[in-house]
Design a protein around this motif. Structure first.
Motif, PDB file in Angstrom:
ATOM      1  N   VAL A 411       0.854  -1.289  -0.023  1.00  0.00           N
ATOM      2  CA  VAL A 411       0.094  -0.062  -0.005  1.00  0.00           C
ATOM      3  C   VAL A 411       0.889   1.251   0.030  1.00  0.00           C
ATOM      4  N   ALA A 412       2.013   1.358   0.544  1.00  0.00           N
ATOM      5  CA  ALA A 412       2.971   2.409   0.644  1.00  0.00           C
ATOM      6  C   ALA A 412       3.454   2.872  -0.505  1.00  0.00           C
ATOM      7  N   VAL A 413       4.022   1.575  -1.267  1.00  0.00           N
ATOM      8  CA  VAL A 413       4.684   2.012  -2.541  1.00  0.00           C
ATOM      9  C   VAL A 413       4.041   1.705  -3.655  1.00  0.00           C
ATOM     10  N   GLY A 414       2.754   1.775  -3.682  1.00  0.00           N
ATOM     11  CA  GLY A 414       1.684   1.397  -4.905  1.00  0.00           C
ATOM     12  C   GLY A 414       2.017   0.213  -5.424  1.00  0.00           C
ATOM     13  N   ASP A 490      10.705  -2.593   4.491  1.00  0.00           N
ATOM     14  CA  ASP A 490       9.904  -2.222   5.562  1.00  0.00           C
ATOM     15  C   ASP A 490      10.583  -1.375   6.571  1.00  0.00           C
ATOM     16  N   GLY A 491      12.047  -1.782   6.904  1.00  0.00           N
ATOM     17  CA  GLY A 491      12.787  -0.811   7.463  1.00  0.00           C
ATOM     18  C   GLY A 491      13.043   0.749   7.074  1.00  0.00           C
ATOM     19  N   ILE A 492      12.968   0.932   5.750  1.00  0.00           N
ATOM     20  CA  ILE A 492      12.832   2.397   5.550  1.00  0.00           C
ATOM     21  C   ILE A 492      11.376   2.883   5.835  1.00  0.00           C
ATOM     22  N   LEU A 493      10.527   2.132   5.194  1.00  0.00           N
ATOM     23  CA  LEU A 493       9.039   2.726   5.409  1.00  0.00           C
ATOM     24  C   LEU A 493       8.769   3.057   6.843  1.00  0.00           C
ATOM     25  N   LYS A 494       9.079   2.301   7.666  1.00  0.00           N
ATOM     26  CA  LYS A 494       9.078   2.611   9.226  1.00  0.00           C
ATOM     27  C   LYS A 494       9.561   3.838   9.548  1.00  0.00           C
ATOM     28  N   MET A 495      10.682   4.133   8.870  1.00  0.00           N
ATOM     29  CA  MET A 495      11.203   5.607   9.240  1.00  0.00           C
ATOM     30  C   MET A 495      10.746   6.745   8.442  1.00  0.00           C
ATOM     31  N   LEU A 496      10.228   6.314   7.348  1.00  0.00           N
ATOM     32  CA  LEU A 496       9.804   7.422   6.657  1.00  0.00           C
ATOM     33  C   LEU A 496       8.105   7.897   6.748  1.00  0.00           C
ATOM     34  N   VAL A 497       7.595   6.683   7.128  1.00  0.00           N
ATOM     35  CA  VAL A 497       6.223   6.993   7.400  1.00  0.00           C
ATOM     36  C   VAL A 497       5.855   6.808   8.645  1.00  0.00           C
ATOM     37  N   ARG A 513      21.183   5.361  -0.129  1.00  0.00           N
ATOM     38  CA  ARG A 513      20.581   6.352  -0.730  1.00  0.00           C
ATOM     39  C   ARG A 513      19.677   6.317  -1.939  1.00  0.00           C
ATOM     40  N   GLU A 514      20.288   5.732  -2.572  1.00  0.00           N
ATOM     41  CA  GLU A 514      19.518   5.547  -4.023  1.00  0.00           C
ATOM     42  C   GLU A 514      18.220   4.601  -3.814  1.00  0.00           C
ATOM     43  N   VAL A 515      18.209   3.553  -2.745  1.00  0.00           N
ATOM     44  CA  VAL A 515      17.369   2.961  -2.434  1.00  0.00           C
ATOM     45  C   VAL A 515      16.207   3.523  -1.803  1.00  0.00           C
ATOM     46  N   VAL A 519      12.336   4.491  -2.768  1.00  0.00           N
ATOM     47  CA  VAL A 519      11.145   4.121  -1.928  1.00  0.00           C
ATOM     48  C   VAL A 519      10.244   5.586  -1.679  1.00  0.00           C
ATOM     49  N   GLU A 520      11.144   6.744  -1.430  1.00  0.00           N
ATOM     50  CA  GLU A 520      10.293   7.843  -0.974  1.00  0.00           C
ATOM     51  C   GLU A 520       9.509   8.275  -2.398  1.00  0.00           C
ATOM     52  N   HIS A 521      10.125   8.231  -3.445  1.00  0.00           N
ATOM     53  CA  HIS A 521       9.365   8.507  -4.790  1.00  0.00           C
ATOM     54  C   HIS A 521       8.111   7.728  -4.954  1.00  0.00           C
TER      55      HIS A 521
END
Length: 561
Positions: A411-414, A490-497, A513-515, A519-521
């Motif tokens: 759901v987060a990354v479409g 999931d680790g990145i999403l937990k931080m961003l979301v 950073r590229e990853v 994910v942010e995009h």
């Protein structure tokens, strides 16, 4: 004992940790009356119910409709008349003071309102938007029944999270706090509530009753877990979570004030069990309160749909759950076998509807327009949308609510097809990251509880849990072809979301950073999909929908990192 029926040394309160239905004024009033009848039969002095119990909570903009507020007032008046001869009844309901609408807590006794507390601190964060619909009330002094009962203060929900209201009530002579709540669940919230209430007790030196609502309302689940603290902050009573419960607390007057006697002490389950039960209860109440009794879902042979099937069976029973396999040429034999195994373990009916003929027809119809263009994600999405079409057709024909099965990572990354696998009326795992999906599946396989309507033992085939996730929309497709490994994602999403951290924070935590930027995009460009997605059970403090509200049109990207 005086004429009020209250002993000079004892004061008995029946606490109703109950489950209202939004907008069912007559039904909620009947439930309140039944609790009051039980209290009268027991000979208690007060029956207390949660915040906004008469209307249900949260009413959102429904409460701005004048006819609704007037109807609620009429039901409250009837309760006041019907409950005149017996214990006092404390119940949450709206109140209009002139033209100002309040979230109020009414104490009814002897055919009169003997106290009315107006909520002072209106929460305006996470899922709450009370400033939009209610007006702030002043702090009311304590009330009492007869000559010998304690002077009771009623800080309403959020009011008890800050010292101002309780300290003012204590200064005005309060001897006991009864705090009515509509406090929804998020993971590990009980300790936060308990610590806050202990602080109020320590600050005032007064015992406190925390009375919470229970039951599902849209994406939220009110988890109950009501408790009683003595004047030193010790836990004297603990109600079970996620269950309707009537429990009696007895206050005894001693030389230094009123003391709650030790009572029942329910054991709180662990985090995985609480999450799973929230998903079960949320689905059960969403179906029951919207008038549905049966569901269907597409069973792909993957872990997400297998878990949703298990949740549905535990919520509704296997006889009320139907699964459908919709294979294409890319569906592996292993997926067909795994889906059949999952259905067999749960005891549900499994139908099969091939999408091959429909897919060929759609591609033939589009061929003149697509001529000269290579196959791409378009053809993959046609498959997903055909599955959504066929499942929705069955939902319409048979009156079964279609469940959608996308986890929070997708759901987060479409990583889901709008009008395809996102089709459906409810998504039980919408706030469950993929890594936690696996944990929950393993927990359910190892545990069974009497609130589950499904069978004991393995509910999600181990083969499904262990195999690499795939959408199977093209040959040899794996999720990791398009996404980082789920542990990383999931680790990145937990931080961003969940934590609203920056790209620089993610990089500092060790992520590439590229990853992170990818994910942010994906997170930002998928907002329009989430805007149109089905509701789902809230498990975290940052669930998509009311907790996290972002613009669909948004060109900003984090320049840090």
């Amino acid at each position: 004992m005086d004429g009020s029926g209250i002993s000079g040394d004892r004061f008995r309160v029946l606490l109703g940790q109950l489950n209202p239905v939004m907008g069912d004024l007559a039904g909620n009033a009947a439930k309140a009356r039944a609790a009051w009848d039980e209290g009268r039969a027991r000979g208690v002095d007060l029956v207390a119910l949660p915040e906004m119990f008469l209307t249900g909570y949260q009413p959102q903009d429904l409460i701005r409709k004048q006819a609704f507020v007037l109807d609620a007032a009429e039901h409250l008046d009837r309760l006041m008349a019907e409950c005149a001869d017996g214990p006092a009844l404390a119940i949450g309901a709206p109140y209009v003071d002139g033209v100002r609408l309040h979230n109020a807590y009414h104490v009814l006794h002897g055919g009169q309102v003997i106290s009315r507390s107006l909520k002072h601190f209106l929460p305006n964060f996470n899922v709450f938007d009370e400033v939009r619909v209610f007006n702030r009330g002043g702090v009311e002094g304590p009330w009492t029944i007869g000559n010998h009962g304690p002077r009771i203060g009623n800080p309403v929900c959020e009011d008890a999270w800050y010292p101002d209201v309780t300290e003012t009530m204590a200064e005005c002579g309060a001897e006991v706090f009864i705090v009515p709540n509509g406090s929804p669940y998020f993971r590990d919230k009980f300790e936060i509530r308990l610590n806050q209430m202990v602080s109020r007790v320590v600050e005032t030196g007064l015992p406190l009753v925390y009375l919470n609502m229970v039951g599902g309302q849209d994406d939220q689940v009110f988890d109950g877990g009501s408790f009683v603290l003595d004047r030193h902050g010790a836990l004297m009573m603990q109600f079970p979570v996620f269950e309707e419960h009537l429990g009696e607390v007895v206050f005894e007057r001693r030389e230094d004030g009123w003391h709650p006697l030790k009572g029942e002490m329910a054991v709180l389950p662990g985090s995985l069990e609480q999450d799973y039960r929230v998903m079960v209860l949320a689905l059960r109440d969403y179906l029951g309160k919207t008038g549905f009794s049966k569901v269907l879902l597409g069973l792909s042979g993957g872990v997400d749909s297998a878990l949703v099937a298990a949740i549905a069976v535990d919520a509704l029973g296997p006889e009320n759950v139907r699964c459908v396999m919709l294979p294409s040429e890319y569906t592996s034999a292993a997926s067909l076998e795994d889906a059949a195994r999952a259905a067999a373990l749960l005891g549900v009916r499994l139908d099969e509807v091939s999408i091959e003929g429909a897919r060929a027809a759609v591609e033939e119809a589009l061929a003149p327009l697509f001529e000269g263009r290579a196959a791409d994600i378009t053809e993959e999405n046609i498959q997903s949308r055909l599955r959504g079409l066929m499942l929705m057709a069955q939902s319409n024909k048979f009156g079964e609510m279609l469940l959608t099965t996308g986890n929070k990572s997708e759901v987060a990354v479409g990583y889901a097809t709008i009008y395809g696998d996102m089709s459906g009326g409810y998504n039980p795992i919408k706030d469950l990251y993929k890594t936690r999906v696996f944990e929950i599946c393993r927990w359910r396989n190892a545990n069974w509880r009497d609130w589950m309507k499904g069978p004991e033992g393995e509910a999600v085939p181990v083969a499904i849990i262990d195999k690499p996730p795939s959408a199977e929309l093209r040959a040899d497709q794996k999720d990791e072809d398009s996404l980082p490994p789920y542990e990383v994602l999931d680790g990145i999403l937990k931080m961003l979301v969940d934590e609203e951290k920056s790209v620089a924070d993610c990089v500092a935590a060790g992520y590439d950073r590229e990853v992170v930027k990818k994910v942010e995009h994906l997170l930002y460009i998928s907002e329009y999909k989430r805007f149109q997605s089905a509701p789902g059970a809230r498990l975290s403090p940052r669930a998509f929908w009311l907790d996290r509200r972002y613009p669909i049109v948004n060109r900003w990207r984090d320049p840090s990192g």
